[in-house]
Enzyme design. Structure first.
Site, PDB file in Angstrom:
ATOM      1  N   GLU A  90       0.789  -1.214  -0.084  1.00 41.13           N
ATOM      2  CA  GLU A  90       0.037  -0.043  -0.018  1.00 41.13           C
ATOM      3  C   GLU A  90       0.927   1.057   0.020  1.00 41.13           C
ATOM      4  O   GLU A  90       1.802   1.155   0.401  1.00 41.13           O
ATOM      5  CB  GLU A  90      -0.788  -0.071   1.232  1.00 41.13           C
ATOM      6  CG  GLU A  90      -0.246   0.316   2.513  1.00 41.13           C
ATOM      7  CD  GLU A  90      -1.088   1.288   3.255  1.00 41.13           C
ATOM      8  OE1 GLU A  90      -1.200   2.632   2.623  1.00 41.13           O
ATOM      9  OE2 GLU A  90      -1.086   1.069   4.542  1.00 41.13           O
ATOM     10  N   HIS A 111      -1.574   4.187   8.243  1.00 36.52           N
ATOM     11  CA  HIS A 111      -0.893   3.693   7.279  1.00 36.52           C
ATOM     12  C   HIS A 111       0.749   4.227   7.268  1.00 36.52           C
ATOM     13  O   HIS A 111       0.954   5.270   7.586  1.00 36.52           O
ATOM     14  CB  HIS A 111      -1.276   4.670   5.809  1.00 36.52           C
ATOM     15  CG  HIS A 111      -2.943   4.215   5.618  1.00 36.52           C
ATOM     16  ND1 HIS A 111      -3.183   3.136   5.014  1.00 36.52           N
ATOM     17  CD2 HIS A 111      -3.928   4.759   6.052  1.00 36.52           C
ATOM     18  CE1 HIS A 111      -4.442   3.224   4.862  1.00 36.52           C
ATOM     19  NE2 HIS A 111      -4.885   4.256   5.448  1.00 36.52           N
TER      20      HIS A 111
END
EC number: 3.1.-.-
Lengths: 557, 557
Positions: A195, A370
């Site tokens: 990601e 993240h």
């Protein structure tokens, strides 16, 4: 796709060149495994659209090959499209306990729960689909029970990270399994899908535990009601809010449907520990002293119909925000939501509340889930892949991710920056990106899925900007004369005393346009309508610099 | 307002509880002096609106008292409303040289230049209006030639800061005159109106000179074309871009109407020094080696029609962005513009460009022109006012400004947090806020000023979200029978094969609604239209969960 060749193919149906609607697929020979099926919220240019989901034409055309959907975690951008997928393809869904719980809420709302094949897995599960073996590894993110996925295929190993960060002091023991990741890397990874959300941000994202410390500090200072809002699915943060309420001897009220839903699922399944007797109903709030109450509610992103917005505009039945109450935004605004959030903050100031808000770094009330650049480099280093496909990010993020990969030794040409629909084929350990399959955005508007397309949106845009003018004329078929009208009705265009003269002139132009055509003995409706649109449109633009939609309706009797 | 009393009144017609359309006024007895007349850009909820300007009803009702408009500096949120003001009230405008130059561009576009009374002032000017004496002081901001204003009235001194920061190493010698400010404070200030844009930000904003250093560094590294975008009015930054181009031996092309306009005015009036022969036309760019060219263009905020957006989508005739070109965003996105900016950045990556972007602090390519907390405290300390009216900011910023004032010794109740239209009256050195005058937003849409109001916007919103359905029926007056229709036309609603059945059912419902009314012998159009709207609306909502605008048109012949 020629299925006789035993090639390994990897593609995205959503999630690259965008944040949202993640959906990836691994295919080997005649077996397709799907990863995630998310939804995405529309930006303001998509007028009236409620939700965007991936176009699954390719999957419908290959439905006999699809073995199942693996879900990495329970966020909307990974599970929001599942009900729509299941309406087209009834395939088994594999996910961990909390993720399944959240999917079940969704399926129930769509009346799909009974017919679905839901398979519980955990990080030790070991699945086989044709020649593909699937195993998992634990990661850490802003929701519990997240998985990375390992696909062992005859061509080599493909790893999908899911969403992750490396929080080494996580809440509730949600440790990332770095040893397992190292082992996977040691055994050799051909392709890594990783990601890219925070690939633009240097350094590492702070630990969720830091947020807990700041929440506790703020709770200790507060001397009246506390209203705190965060993402319902951030169970770690909810736990820390529970803990801080316990330490400061406060009862906890949950307001907002998704908050109640998610907390219930998380409590039932043991992800969240709330002491007996701590939870109270909205109606009970006013029976406790203000300094004995915490309200945990939805709406941290400024959603106009969520609880926080309604509290801020004194529009919530059971509770009122009073001077000296403390309101905490335990979430940063997602890009695009800033204006809605600041409107609420201003309303809260108007009510006299103390407001704790701002980007996470300034208040300590939010950290990202993240990985930042150093963490992305750690994942790349652990996995040592030959090829990288950066996923889960807008184009510039994917490019930054490629630069990070280069910095840890992955050759630039071995990073594939793909679009949704691009297929990376791997044969004899060599990857190439040459083909494309159908992909795109499907718009959900009310009960309609895919019925709103570009024509409808273009019309809405014109109507939104300049409104419209309907002009009705009745003609006699026999004598070709106007027997009624023109009648002109406008909406969203002008609404003043002056508009009378404007409308009179429009009607005069319509009569002229009709007469001109009658003189040359042409009587086709389409030509007549075109001429009316043109002459009225030019006149209105010259007078107003606006271009309303002009809709001539001609009735022949 | 009773004009027989000699009271001092201060109010805002725009600029508080918002960023934009600044307009303030000082009144003593029968003399009103206006400060600034700005415009504001609409947010996306104001469909089709081009610009927002202040409601000047109060000024029109008191036009014989208005002595003039003083303009602090040349930004849109301080001058953008001037053409609209002058169309209503022909009053003299006082401003410094650059500010007047920018106002003149605007007046020319509106065909007003010939009739306007433009008065050139500088920081040494000394004006008298009735019993009010007006003097000025130099401030520093992101445009040259900014003024703070001192109003000496029989009741005491009022100071308006304009927009400011304290840049002690400014470009082009635009020093803030701290000695003069100290003197004003020493002589006693009754009321300070001070801007609040960055009242939420701790510390001090960095010097503009820092941006110049980063620009020069980036220019030295670039080995092909440089495309750099910033606010045209930031003449200091433009000067530094000129200087960096000179040092790296590049020609400079200016692209975009406002860039060309502002740079011309700034050069003519000596605010900007560009070496002879450095400027080239867009058509000449390709005749120079790429490493010899800088392109300075508009569009740093992602405006879809500005040059940068067109370059990024390969849609600009004379120039193409090629791989390895360097594109620099020398401006941070204003809240609300983030998505448009990131779309352009992604397009630039697609073209292979090197892109330097991000918030000012991360790239060093932007600094704010507005004072941070420590600078606001410095202004408060220099002026030592009895009363503070925080201006130029949304509500939370005004509240933060009040806290800052408290921290330097101004009692909390002596800070007036006002709304547009609130009047602060001062009598015998005591200020009170009790009255209100008319104020509000006037919408400019195309050539219309104020003709789009809430009804039109509400209609546009409905049309935007769910489109519309026009239903035309012709009835015979005599027999009360349907002689034509119902004919149904939809726009922005549905557009699929399924919609045929939907429309058939709609027509059936319309016929039923008409017949029911005819049976009870009621034949009023309004009732008939209401019934049609209701039954069709309910049906469509049940089938689609959408609420299009339904427009029944009944023609009686």
């Amino acid at each position: 796709m020629s299925s006789t060749e035993n090639i390994l193919s990897i593609f995205a149906l959503g999630g690259v060149n965008e944040i949202g609607k993640n959906m990836y697929a691994i295919q080997f020979a005649n077996d397709i495994i799907l990863i995630d099926c998310g939804s995405k919220f529309p930006d303001e240019s998509l007028l009236g659209i409620d939700l965007i989901i991936p176009d699954i034409t390719y999957l419908q055309d290959n439905k006999e090959k699809i073995r199942g959907l693996l879900v990495t975690h329970g966020h909307e951008d990974h599970i929001g499209g599942i009900p729509y997928l299941l309406k087209q393809l009834n395939i088994p869904i594999y996910a961990t306990r909390l993720t399944l719980g959240l999917i079940e809420i969704k399926l129930k709302e769509h009346g799909l729960l009974g017919d679905s094949q839901l398979e519980l897995i955990n990080s030790d599960s070991d699945l086989h689909f044709g020649e593909i073996r699937v195993t998992f590894f634990k990661t850490n993110h802003s929701i519990p029970d997240c998985l990375g996925i390992v696909f062992q295929t005859p061509e080599g190993t493909v790893v999908h990270t899911g969403d992750f960060k490396f929080d080494l002091t996580p809440v509730n023991n949600q440790y990332p399994d770095i040893h397992r990741m190292a082992e996977i890397g040691r055994n050799g990874v051909l392709v890594l899908l990783s990601e890219s959300t925070n690939a633009e941000r240097p350094g590492s994202t702070p630990s969720e535990r830091m947020v807990g410390e700041h929440i506790e500090e703020a709770f200790k200072k507060a001397n009246r009601k506390i209203i705190i809002s965060t993402f319902a699915s951030n169970v770690h943060r909810v736990q820390q809010i529970v803990d801080a309420s316990l330490k400061t001897d406060r009862k906890l009220a949950l307001l907002g449907r998704s908050m109640v839903n998610v907390v219930s699922v998380a409590m039932e399944q043991g992800y969240l520990t709330v002491p007996e007797g701590m939870l109270i109903d909205a109606q009970e709030i006013n029976s406790f002293a203000p300094e004995k109450v915490t309200i945990l509610c939805t709406g941290s992103q400024g959603e106009p119909l969520a609880v926080l917005a309604r509290l801020a505009s004194s529009n919530y039945r059971d509770v009122e925000i009073l001077p000296e109450d403390t309101v905490i935004f335990a979430a940063s605004p997602i890009p695009g939501n800033e204006r809605n959030v600041t409107k609420i903050i201003d309303n809260l100031y108007q009510l006299g509340a103390k407001v704790i808000y701002g980007s996470g770094s300034s208040t300590g009330m939010h950290v990202s889930g993240h990985a930042y650049q150093e963490e992305l480099k750690l994942m790349l280093t652990l996995m040592k892949p030959k090829y990288l496909i950066p996923i889960h990010g807008e184009l510039r993020m994917l490019h930054h991710h490629r630069s990070l990969a280069e910095s840890v030794g992955i050759e630039k040409e071995n990073t594939f920056i793909i679009s949704n629909g691009d297929v990376v084929d791997v044969k004899e350990s060599e990857a190439r990106q040459t083909r494309k399959i159908p992909s795109g955005n499907i718009y959900v508007d009310g009960m309609g899925v895919g019925d709103v397309g570009n024509i409808v949106l273009r019309d809405r845009k014109q109507l939104a900007e300049d409104g419209m003018l309907v002009i009705v004329v009745t003609l006699s078929k026999a004598e070709r004369k106007i027997i009624s009208g023109p009648d002109t009705i406008s909406r969203g265009f002008v609404y003043t005393r002056d508009s009378d003269n404007l409308i009179k002139e429009v009607n005069r132009l319509v009569v002229t346009a009709i007469k001109e055509l009658q003189e040359v003995n042409r009587h086709q409706w389409s030509v007549m309508k075109q001429n009316i649109k043109k002459s009225v449109g030019q006149y209105l633009y010259s007078k107003t610099k606006r271009k309303p939609m002009i809709l001539p309706i001609i009735i022949e009797l």
